[in-house]
Structure formats: C-alpha cells, structure tokens
Design a protein around this motif. Structure first.
Motif, PDB file in Angstrom:
ATOM      1  N   SER A  53      42.462  38.813  45.208  1.00  0.00           N
ATOM      2  CA  SER A  53      42.533  39.367  46.558  1.00  0.00           C
ATOM      3  C   SER A  53      43.336  40.648  46.618  1.00  0.00           C
ATOM      4  CB  SER A  53      43.174  38.341  47.506  1.00  0.00           C
ATOM      5  OG  SER A  53      43.348  38.872  48.798  1.00  0.00           O
ATOM      6  N   SER A  54      42.928  41.514  47.526  1.00  0.00           N
ATOM      7  CA  SER A  54      43.760  42.650  47.904  1.00  0.00           C
ATOM      8  C   SER A  54      45.085  42.082  48.407  1.00  0.00           C
ATOM      9  CB  SER A  54      43.066  43.423  49.035  1.00  0.00           C
ATOM     10  OG  SER A  54      43.983  44.223  49.735  1.00  0.00           O
ATOM     11  N   ASP A  55      46.153  42.841  48.210  1.00  0.00           N
ATOM     12  CA  ASP A  55      47.449  42.376  48.708  1.00  0.00           C
ATOM     13  C   ASP A  55      47.731  42.827  50.135  1.00  0.00           C
ATOM     14  OD1 ASP A  55      47.931  45.055  48.235  1.00  0.00           O
ATOM     15  OD2 ASP A  55      49.732  44.735  47.033  1.00  0.00           O
ATOM     16  N   ASN A  61      45.914  36.943  53.979  1.00  0.00           N
ATOM     17  CA  ASN A  61      45.854  35.783  54.880  1.00  0.00           C
ATOM     18  C   ASN A  61      44.485  35.123  54.876  1.00  0.00           C
ATOM     19  OD1 ASN A  61      48.535  35.700  55.715  1.00  0.00           O
ATOM     20  ND2 ASN A  61      48.202  37.324  57.200  1.00  0.00           N
ATOM     21  N   THR A  62      43.427  35.911  54.757  1.00  0.00           N
ATOM     22  CA  THR A  62      42.080  35.335  54.659  1.00  0.00           C
ATOM     23  C   THR A  62      41.976  34.479  53.392  1.00  0.00           C
ATOM     24  OG1 THR A  62      41.174  37.273  55.819  1.00  0.00           O
ATOM     25  CG2 THR A  62      39.608  35.868  54.623  1.00  0.00           C
ATOM     26  N   ALA A  63      42.502  34.974  52.291  1.00  0.00           N
ATOM     27  CA  ALA A  63      42.485  34.228  51.027  1.00  0.00           C
ATOM     28  C   ALA A  63      43.323  32.946  51.136  1.00  0.00           C
ATOM     29  CB  ALA A  63      42.999  35.104  49.889  1.00  0.00           C
ATOM     30  N   ILE A  77      46.386  32.224  43.469  1.00  0.00           N
ATOM     31  CA  ILE A  77      45.648  33.398  43.959  1.00  0.00           C
ATOM     32  C   ILE A  77      46.305  34.635  43.356  1.00  0.00           C
ATOM     33  CG2 ILE A  77      44.886  34.726  45.967  1.00  0.00           C
ATOM     34  CD1 ILE A  77      45.315  32.147  47.647  1.00  0.00           C
ATOM     35  N   HIS A  78      45.491  35.502  42.779  1.00  0.00           N
ATOM     36  CA  HIS A  78      46.010  36.751  42.213  1.00  0.00           C
ATOM     37  C   HIS A  78      45.856  37.868  43.248  1.00  0.00           C
ATOM     38  CE1 HIS A  78      47.129  39.762  39.322  1.00  0.00           C
ATOM     39  NE2 HIS A  78      46.041  40.443  39.635  1.00  0.00           N
ATOM     40  N   PHE A  79      46.981  38.350  43.761  1.00  0.00           N
ATOM     41  CA  PHE A  79      46.990  39.435  44.734  1.00  0.00           C
ATOM     42  C   PHE A  79      47.279  40.745  44.004  1.00  0.00           C
ATOM     43  CE2 PHE A  79      48.355  35.677  47.177  1.00  0.00           C
ATOM     44  CZ  PHE A  79      47.383  35.687  48.161  1.00  0.00           C
ATOM     45  N   THR A  80      46.498  41.787  44.336  1.00  0.00           N
ATOM     46  CA  THR A  80      46.688  43.069  43.677  1.00  0.00           C
ATOM     47  C   THR A  80      46.460  44.232  44.633  1.00  0.00           C
ATOM     48  OG1 THR A  80      45.937  44.519  41.890  1.00  0.00           O
ATOM     49  CG2 THR A  80      44.305  43.013  42.795  1.00  0.00           C
ATOM     50  N   VAL A 102      36.638  30.987  33.801  1.00  0.00           N
ATOM     51  CA  VAL A 102      36.342  30.989  35.237  1.00  0.00           C
ATOM     52  C   VAL A 102      34.832  31.105  35.421  1.00  0.00           C
ATOM     53  CG1 VAL A 102      36.595  32.282  37.404  1.00  0.00           C
ATOM     54  CG2 VAL A 102      38.567  31.992  35.869  1.00  0.00           C
ATOM     55  N   GLN A 103      34.253  30.138  36.106  1.00  0.00           N
ATOM     56  CA  GLN A 103      32.817  30.176  36.394  1.00  0.00           C
ATOM     57  C   GLN A 103      32.545  30.770  37.781  1.00  0.00           C
ATOM     58  OE1 GLN A 103      30.565  29.459  33.953  1.00  0.00           O
ATOM     59  NE2 GLN A 103      32.447  29.222  32.759  1.00  0.00           N
ATOM     60  N   THR A 104      33.378  30.405  38.764  1.00  0.00           N
ATOM     61  CA  THR A 104      33.195  30.876  40.140  1.00  0.00           C
ATOM     62  C   THR A 104      34.440  31.621  40.586  1.00  0.00           C
ATOM     63  OG1 THR A 104      31.766  28.973  40.620  1.00  0.00           O
ATOM     64  CG2 THR A 104      32.652  30.188  42.511  1.00  0.00           C
ATOM     65  N   LEU A 105      34.255  32.901  40.921  1.00  0.00           N
ATOM     66  CA  LEU A 105      35.345  33.777  41.349  1.00  0.00           C
ATOM     67  C   LEU A 105      35.146  34.173  42.800  1.00  0.00           C
ATOM     68  CD1 LEU A 105      37.808  35.660  40.708  1.00  0.00           C
ATOM     69  CD2 LEU A 105      36.106  37.394  40.049  1.00  0.00           C
ATOM     70  N   PHE A 106      36.205  34.017  43.595  1.00  0.00           N
ATOM     71  CA  PHE A 106      36.212  34.519  44.967  1.00  0.00           C
ATOM     72  C   PHE A 106      37.001  35.816  44.970  1.00  0.00           C
ATOM     73  CE2 PHE A 106      35.712  30.505  47.861  1.00  0.00           C
ATOM     74  CZ  PHE A 106      34.591  30.112  47.156  1.00  0.00           C
ATOM     75  N   LEU A 107      36.429  36.846  45.602  1.00  0.00           N
ATOM     76  CA  LEU A 107      37.046  38.162  45.674  1.00  0.00           C
ATOM     77  C   LEU A 107      37.213  38.548  47.141  1.00  0.00           C
ATOM     78  CD1 LEU A 107      37.620  40.945  44.021  1.00  0.00           C
ATOM     79  CD2 LEU A 107      35.391  41.547  44.944  1.00  0.00           C
ATOM     80  N   PHE A 108      38.445  38.839  47.554  1.00  0.00           N
ATOM     81  CA  PHE A 108      38.744  39.207  48.941  1.00  0.00           C
ATOM     82  C   PHE A 108      39.144  40.670  49.002  1.00  0.00           C
ATOM     83  CE2 PHE A 108      39.492  34.729  48.449  1.00  0.00           C
ATOM     84  CZ  PHE A 108      39.060  34.157  49.628  1.00  0.00           C
TER      85      PHE A 108
END
Length: 162
Positions: A53-55, A61-63, A77-80, A102-108
């Motif tokens: 996720s974006s930091d 908060n969405t993540a 959760i990796h925030f960057t 990792v098979q399924t990645l969520f990207l925010f």
C-alpha cells in the motif's frame, strides 16, 4: 498463477483544504465503502497472501480496513511512499519485487497511476473509482514474469456496482 487485486483508496475527505495531500483521511463515504468492498472480496473468497500500500493516510486506512475484514495481519501490510502518486512503471516495479511464495497480492494506491497500470496490462477502463477493485491473473510462477502479454481480466468491482 499469480493474482493481483488493484484497489484505489476509498473516498478521501476535503474538510481541511489546507491539509497536506499525503495526510488526507477518509471521508464518511470512504469509511462506509471500504468495509463494504472488503466484504465483497470475502464473500468471493478472494483473500490476499500479501498487501502492498501507499503510505498516504487514505490508502493506508483503506488497506487497514480491508485487512481487518479479511482477517489479514495488519502488521504484515507493507506501506511505501513509492506508491504515492506514482507512475504505472514505478508501481509495476514494486509489484515485481513481490516474493514468489505470494500467490494473491492486494495493491492499494492512487489514480492516475492505477488507471495507467490497468491500461498497461490491457484493461479497458475510463476511471477506477474510489474504492474500486480491478483483479488480474497472470499464468506465471514469478512476479518478475508478469506482463501485459500474460495478463487476464479476473474481475472489476466498485461501490456503486450494486
């Protein structure tokens, strides 16, 4: 098979117009839509192995809301900052750093970068709405191998898609 779920942050608040863009929180609508959309993922049994996720406050908060609904450990959760208003190529580079287990990645993240990324993968979209979700699958074993040539539309959903 690798699965990517691209999620635009939920609706942000503009109540404090002088607040730094990075610090803008979620609006009431965002606080309503984020759990609603996470519940839709849960109902379809779409659960992440990793979240990136974006930091920025609204993406973060969405993540966090999504993680809570899906019982995903918030600490994982990796925030960057590299995803804050990034170009599609930068976002693509961040995705390719994902561990192969990792098979399924969520990207925010944010538009216009997410729209451009979807289009880069061959997706046809005018605008990924706030809290919109765009799922892609890739018939590969490594995140480094994902490309427009092996991308397939999995699903597209957004809050007003009732």
């Amino acid at each position: 098979m690798k699965k990517l779920v691209i999620i635009r942050h939920a609706k942000s608040s503009w109540e404090s117009p002088y607040l730094d863009d990075h610090s803008r929180p979620l609006a009431e609508r965002g606080l309503r839509d984020a759990p609603k959309m996470a519940k839709r993922l849960k109902k379809k049994d779409i659960i992440p192995d990793a979240m990136l996720s974006s930091d920025a406050e609204r993406a973060k908060n969405t993540a966090l809301i999504t993680a809570e609904i899906l019982d995903f450990p918030k600490a994982k959760i990796h925030f960057t900052s590299r995803l804050f208003h990034s170009l599609a190529d930068t976002i693509f580079d961040e995705i390719k750093k994902t561990e192969n287990k990792v098979q399924t990645l969520f990207l925010f993240g944010h538009n216009p970068g997410l729209n451009d990324l979807i289009e880069k993968f061959g997706g046809k979209i005018d605008n990924l709405p706030t809290c919109g979700q765009f799922g892609l699958t890739f018939d590969v074993n490594s995140w480094k191998e994902i490309s427009p040539q092996n991308a397939k539309l999995w699903f597209f959903d957004f809050p007003k898609n009732d």
